[in-house]
Write a protein that holds these residues in place. Sequence first.
Motif, PDB file in Angstrom:
ATOM      1  N   GLN A   1      -3.551 -21.597 -98.883  1.00  9.66           N
ATOM      2  CA  GLN A   1      -3.319 -22.520 -97.771  1.00  9.66           C
ATOM      3  C   GLN A   1      -4.420 -23.579 -97.717  1.00  9.66           C
ATOM      4  O   GLN A   1      -4.158 -24.763 -97.486  1.00  9.66           O
ATOM      5  CB  GLN A   1      -3.271 -21.752 -96.449  1.00  9.66           C
ATOM      6  N   THR A   2      -5.665 -23.134 -97.945  1.00 14.42           N
ATOM      7  CA  THR A   2      -6.782 -24.091 -97.972  1.00 14.42           C
ATOM      8  C   THR A   2      -6.570 -25.130 -99.069  1.00 14.42           C
ATOM      9  O   THR A   2      -6.718 -26.335 -98.848  1.00 14.42           O
ATOM     10  CB  THR A   2      -8.105 -23.347 -98.204  1.00 14.42           C
TER      11      THR A   2
ATOM     12  N   GLN B   1      -3.757 -26.032-100.499  1.00 13.41           N
ATOM     13  CA  GLN B   1      -2.596 -26.869-100.185  1.00 13.41           C
ATOM     14  C   GLN B   1      -2.931 -27.917 -99.126  1.00 13.41           C
ATOM     15  O   GLN B   1      -2.450 -29.058 -99.182  1.00 13.41           O
ATOM     16  CB  GLN B   1      -1.435 -25.992 -99.729  1.00 13.41           C
ATOM     17  N   GLU B   2      -3.760 -27.542 -98.149  1.00  8.42           N
ATOM     18  CA  GLU B   2      -4.132 -28.512 -97.116  1.00  8.42           C
ATOM     19  C   GLU B   2      -4.955 -29.654 -97.706  1.00  8.42           C
ATOM     20  O   GLU B   2      -4.746 -30.830 -97.366  1.00  8.42           O
ATOM     21  CB  GLU B   2      -4.902 -27.808 -96.003  1.00  8.42           C
ATOM     22  N   VAL B   3      -5.899 -29.322 -98.583  1.00  3.83           N
ATOM     23  CA  VAL B   3      -6.689 -30.367 -99.244  1.00  3.83           C
ATOM     24  C   VAL B   3      -5.787 -31.231-100.116  1.00  3.83           C
ATOM     25  O   VAL B   3      -5.892 -32.470-100.116  1.00  3.83           O
ATOM     26  CB  VAL B   3      -7.826 -29.737-100.073  1.00  3.83           C
ATOM     27  N   ASN B   4      -4.886 -30.601-100.869  1.00  3.75           N
ATOM     28  CA  ASN B   4      -3.961 -31.364-101.709  1.00  3.75           C
ATOM     29  C   ASN B   4      -3.091 -32.288-100.868  1.00  3.75           C
ATOM     30  O   ASN B   4      -2.806 -33.429-101.262  1.00  3.75           O
ATOM     31  CB  ASN B   4      -3.075 -30.416-102.509  1.00  3.75           C
ATOM     32  N   GLY B   5      -2.662 -31.811 -99.695  1.00  2.00           N
ATOM     33  CA  GLY B   5      -1.844 -32.648 -98.820  1.00  2.00           C
ATOM     34  C   GLY B   5      -2.594 -33.883 -98.351  1.00  2.00           C
ATOM     35  O   GLY B   5      -2.032 -34.992 -98.311  1.00  2.00           O
ATOM     36  N   LEU B   6      -3.862 -33.722 -97.997  1.00  2.00           N
ATOM     37  CA  LEU B   6      -4.675 -34.877 -97.586  1.00  2.00           C
ATOM     38  C   LEU B   6      -4.836 -35.869 -98.735  1.00  2.00           C
ATOM     39  O   LEU B   6      -4.742 -37.091 -98.541  1.00  2.00           O
ATOM     40  CB  LEU B   6      -6.053 -34.397 -97.097  1.00  2.00           C
TER      41      LEU B   6
ATOM     42  N   SER C   1     -10.674 -34.202 -89.182  1.00  2.00           N
ATOM     43  CA  SER C   1      -9.766 -33.830 -90.266  1.00  2.00           C
ATOM     44  C   SER C   1     -10.469 -32.981 -91.317  1.00  2.00           C
ATOM     45  O   SER C   1     -10.107 -32.974 -92.475  1.00  2.00           O
ATOM     46  CB  SER C   1      -9.185 -35.086 -90.926  1.00  2.00           C
TER      47      SER C   1
ATOM     48  N   PRO D   1     -11.159 -30.297 -93.669  1.00  5.41           N
ATOM     49  CA  PRO D   1     -10.355 -29.210 -94.249  1.00  5.41           C
ATOM     50  C   PRO D   1     -11.138 -27.912 -94.200  1.00  5.41           C
ATOM     51  O   PRO D   1     -12.361 -27.915 -94.152  1.00  5.41           O
ATOM     52  CB  PRO D   1     -10.133 -29.673 -95.689  1.00  5.41           C
TER      53      PRO D   1
END
Length: 526
Positions: free
Chosen positions: A424-425, A427-432, A522, A524
């Motif tokens: 999840q961590t 994926q969140e960085v990748n999303g940003l 924001s 992460p």
Amino acid sequence: MPTDPEGRAELDAARAAFRAEMTAAGAAAVWERFAGRVGLVLSGGGARGAYEAGALLAFQDAALPTHIVAATSVGSINGATFAANSSSCVGDAEQLVEGWRTITPRALGIEWTRYGWMVAGLIAVSAGIGNAVLLLARALGIEVQLHSPAVAWVSLALAGAAVMLFYPQLPYWYFVVSRRIRRQAWPVDRPRLRNSIVANLVLLGFLVAIVMSLHLHTTLRTLLVRSPPVVGALLAGLLLLRRWQLFIQARLSRLWERLVRAPLGTGLFNNFDRMRFLRRSIPAAPLAASPIRFVVTTTDLEDGSPTYFTNAPLDRLAADPGVDAAFVTREVVHQPDLLPAIVASSALPIAFEPMELDGRLLSDGAIVGSQPIRPAIRLGANVLFIVLLNPPRVSTRTDDFTFLDVGFRALDILMHQNLRTDLQTTQEVNGLCERAAQELGVPPETIILELGHRRFRYIRPFTIRPAQALGPGMLDFGAPGTGGAILQGYRDAAAQIGVFLAYARESRVNTARHVLRMARSSDPPD
């Protein structure tokens, strides 16, 4: 009957086809042009680690350079063997695969006869105390004789087996009857009720056999007849014993706890045989000299923190491209001889004893992180191959579970939860990164997000995992399904390497970077 139960011929055919596929696709030229650093993440799962061995063999056959191997639990054994048997960033898994085919539980110190000897010791203690009590009784004038010794001892053996196997179920029939008398609705577990009735009948048969066979000669009987006060004192003692039952039971429980804990160590099996086996399988000097950056995760049992050990000197490690130097300085330990750390990392709780290293008690790294994704990223990986040993959906029957199975399953759940947190961590960085890249009209691989002294970047993950549950259990080393797990791991890894090949052709990892400063809101997750 199958002529190739371990799938050797199938594996050889799969290897030949995959190597031909890589050659036809020009994989070697693609790997040479790819500027990113490839990280391989190996997880825990005991005997299911044979799947990882098959996956590593696919990396070898693809000649794919693996710059970083981050591992924990059984993955640390697989990763270390993979790195130690190669002098380049392309690992060698030949010895590893053969080792998985020939390994036995005994080689790893999984030896249950130890507990047979402990039971034999308990029987010896009981026999000694029992005979001492008989001698004391004879000295007091109490003589015990058995008319039918064979019946008495056979019934005693059966009663002992009933208590040993069905002790938790012995009182169940009483609860069922008492609920029925009170007319309380209660679903009855019929197999448990059946076991309870049979076990109680066996005990009753033992008591009848003893009473029918026992002949008691004692001067104490005459004393009781001639001295009624003695009878009164005995009755009073029984009443007091009944009144103080809970008090006495609590202390007896503590006494039994000490007796049961006395012969037990910090694990069912010690580390001596496993250390000796790994010394033969993983050469320490080649592992220390390997250009593959190998990092193994352990858990400090005192404060619950992860400790990372690596084969590379810290100054060299910190100088690698994309490495978080602060992470290396604060959290990574260089260990020229990594074998003790590998033994600690693979010390599956309950099964194996933890390992003391530099004054710290260390155990399985899977306790704090099933998938060591974090160290792989901090050591500069742009691409992660994450090898999982559980399918997307796990169905586990609990009918025949013992406390060991429950403990291992609980650890599996903990591993899976840690995995979801780490992914999840990422994926969140990748999303940003993807949102920022879309606004700038550039590939997400070119984005660096800066927050204070920390930098975050896009990581391309490739997941290798079985579609169905692997056959071997955590301690079933050398089980018949080992060859099938190796073959399945090879095929699944080959498929993901093919996906990565297409990605690497078009990758923009080596293009100019766009550094964007982020606001604190924001931030992460770490």
